[in-house]
Scaffold this active site. Structure first.
Site, PDB file in Angstrom:
ATOM      1  N   LYS A 121       0.835  -1.208   0.000  1.00 14.25           N
ATOM      2  CA  LYS A 121       0.000   0.000   0.000  1.00 14.25           C
ATOM      3  C   LYS A 121       0.867   1.255   0.000  1.00 14.25           C
ATOM      4  O   LYS A 121       0.557   2.235  -0.671  1.00 14.25           O
ATOM      5  CB  LYS A 121      -0.944   0.009   1.201  1.00 14.25           C
ATOM      6  N   LYS A 202      -8.008 -13.763  -9.323  1.00 17.26           N
ATOM      7  CA  LYS A 202      -9.138 -13.862  -8.398  1.00 17.26           C
ATOM      8  C   LYS A 202     -10.242 -12.863  -8.757  1.00 17.26           C
ATOM      9  O   LYS A 202      -9.935 -11.749  -9.177  1.00 17.26           O
ATOM     10  CB  LYS A 202      -8.649 -13.523  -6.979  1.00 17.26           C
ATOM     11  N   LYS A 205     -13.298  -6.872  -6.415  1.00 12.26           N
ATOM     12  CA  LYS A 205     -14.077  -5.655  -6.669  1.00 12.26           C
ATOM     13  C   LYS A 205     -13.218  -4.574  -7.317  1.00 12.26           C
ATOM     14  O   LYS A 205     -13.735  -3.645  -7.921  1.00 12.26           O
ATOM     15  CB  LYS A 205     -14.742  -5.149  -5.390  1.00 12.26           C
TER      16      LYS A 205
HETATM   17  P1  AMP Z   1     -11.858  -8.771   0.497  1.00  8.54           P
HETATM   18  O1  AMP Z   1     -12.939  -8.515  -0.504  1.00  8.54           O
HETATM   19  O2  AMP Z   1     -10.519  -8.971  -0.151  1.00  8.54           O
HETATM   20  O3  AMP Z   1     -11.847  -7.824   1.655  1.00  8.54           O
HETATM   21  O4  AMP Z   1     -12.164 -10.222   1.150  1.00  8.54           O
HETATM   22  C1  AMP Z   1     -13.188 -10.494   2.062  1.00  8.54           C
HETATM   23  C2  AMP Z   1     -13.278 -12.006   2.240  1.00  8.54           C
HETATM   24  O5  AMP Z   1     -13.683 -12.620   1.016  1.00  8.54           O
HETATM   25  C3  AMP Z   1     -11.953 -12.671   2.617  1.00  8.54           C
HETATM   26  O6  AMP Z   1     -12.206 -13.743   3.518  1.00  8.54           O
HETATM   27  C4  AMP Z   1     -11.434 -13.206   1.304  1.00  8.54           C
HETATM   28  O7  AMP Z   1     -10.578 -14.337   1.459  1.00  8.54           O
HETATM   29  C5  AMP Z   1     -12.714 -13.588   0.580  1.00  8.54           C
HETATM   30  N1  AMP Z   1     -12.553 -13.441  -0.877  1.00  8.54           N
HETATM   31  C6  AMP Z   1     -12.269 -12.292  -1.553  1.00  8.54           C
HETATM   32  N2  AMP Z   1     -12.225 -12.522  -2.887  1.00  8.54           N
HETATM   33  C7  AMP Z   1     -12.473 -13.849  -3.072  1.00  8.54           C
HETATM   34  C8  AMP Z   1     -12.568 -14.705  -4.220  1.00  8.54           C
HETATM   35  N3  AMP Z   1     -12.406 -14.250  -5.465  1.00  8.54           N
HETATM   36  N4  AMP Z   1     -12.831 -16.021  -4.030  1.00  8.54           N
HETATM   37  C9  AMP Z   1     -13.015 -16.497  -2.767  1.00  8.54           C
HETATM   38  N5  AMP Z   1     -12.941 -15.755  -1.640  1.00  8.54           N
HETATM   39  C10 AMP Z   1     -12.688 -14.442  -1.775  1.00  8.54           C
END
Ligand code: AMP
Length: 339
Positions: A121, A202, A205
């Protein structure tokens, strides 16, 4: 499909934190939130919406406020239930930042500077505020304040949880036994959802191509459009494999939405084309997400009701937080607050 740890006789505390930044996507839902919902039966779950973490990067205040309500409504729509768990905003509970300060006083600066997320970051910003460096200490405080035993974390948070464990052990050693040392609860295979446009990355967002990401609040027609235009692989066979990342991702999504195994799905679609397969995947995703979206649409309309959830959650969390903080204050040598 679920890899929830075995039930224990008394309910252990699980803490999950989420930043109020934007919309949840299918990867969040299938990879994380669905499992958190299932944990509510056997665990004492604290779900913190960590607005104090969110301001480590610049936020537009009005947007942060709206996103905090939206985050609560999205989590409730996904099945997190204020009647069974504690849903709260971090800034509503006094104690997170106080404990973070105390933990910061036993945390080596070098350990914070070595955090990969901080380095990533910081590289992207011209000037670095202290809050960004301090973020993992606040996260340690979030966890230790509730004496959480299990913390569901993605790969990117493993290092931060390690710091929380180090700080718990250090505090216990320096003063006396106070904190449980939290364990990570990391989701296994089957839950990693990939981008619809680049199945080697992956689903995220922050993907600039919004056709890559299905959001839980997308309408059925948007979901269908995104899945029908998803990238598949050469050949016409519907099967999973390293040489077929696009089809594998769609099979994984369909399996997670329907509870049917990859093997069952592969035989069901043997001899059928990608068109039929994608249509079936889209149907499965719509059937999974549509009830979530409808619940969200209802919840987000009623701020009064959301405020009531925040109030109850804050009271429940505050009761635990005060207890921990009083104990910690006493151990470090602060004079008890005169009553
Ligand atoms: P984040 O959106 O990165 O803050 O992630 C929030 C939660 O969602 C965390 O537990 C991540 O491991 C899970 N997560 C985020 N993106 C994915 C994805 N593409 N597939 C599976 N789990 C995800």
């Amino acid at each position: 499909m679920s890899e929830i740890p075995e039930k224990k006789p008394t309910k252990p505390v699980v803490l999950t934190c989420a930043q109020p930044t934007g919309r949840l996507h299918l990867g969040n839902y299938l990879g994380a939130v669905l499992n958190w919902g299932r944990m509510q039966q056997d665990y004492d779950c604290f779900f913190g919406i960590v607005d104090q973490h969110a301001i480590t990067v610049r936020q537009v205040p009005a947007e942060l406020r709206d996103n905090t309500y939206s985050c609560l409504a999205q989590y409730m729509a996904c099945g997190l239930d204020p009647a069974r768990s504690h849903l709260f905003a971090q800034s509503h509970v006094l104690g997170h930042t106080e404990l973070a300060w105390i933990l910061g006083c036993i945390c080596p600066l070098g350990q914070l500077e070595r955090m990969t997320q901080f380095k990533d970051k910081a590289r992207k910003q011209e000037s670095i505020d202290a809050g960004l460096l301090y973020y993992p200490v606040l996260m340690a405080a979030d966890i230790l304040l509730y004496n959480a035993e299990l913390v569901p974390v993605g790969d990117d948070q493993k290092q931060h949880l390690e710091l929380a464990r180090d700080l718990a052990e250090k505090f216990n050693h320096r003063y006396s036994d106070t904190f449980k040392v939290p364990e990570p609860f990391i989701s296994k295979v089957g839950s990693r959802i990939m981008s619809l446009q680049d199945p080697t990355a992956k689903m995220s967002k922050s993907d600039p191509n919004q056709a890559s990401t299905v959001y839980i609040t997308d309408r059925p027609e948007e979901i269908r459009k995104k899945i029908m235009s998803s990238v598949t692989d050469s050949g016409a066979e519907v099967r999973a494999g390293d040489d077929k990342p696009g089809v594998t991702n769609l099979l994984t999504i369909m399996s997670a939405c329907t509870g049917r195994s990859l093997d069952v799905l592969q035989s069901e679609f043997s001899g059928k084309g990608y068109g039929d397969f994608k249509k079936a995947v889209a149907d499965a995703v719509v059937a999974t997400l549509d009830p979530v979206r409808l619940r969200y649409d209802d919840l987000i309309k009623d701020r009064e009701a959301l405020n009531k959830v925040f109030k109850a959650g804050a009271e429940q969390a505050q009761a635990v937080a005060f207890k921990t903080l009083s104990k910690v204050n006493r151990k470090v040598g602060f004079v008890e607050r005169p009553r």
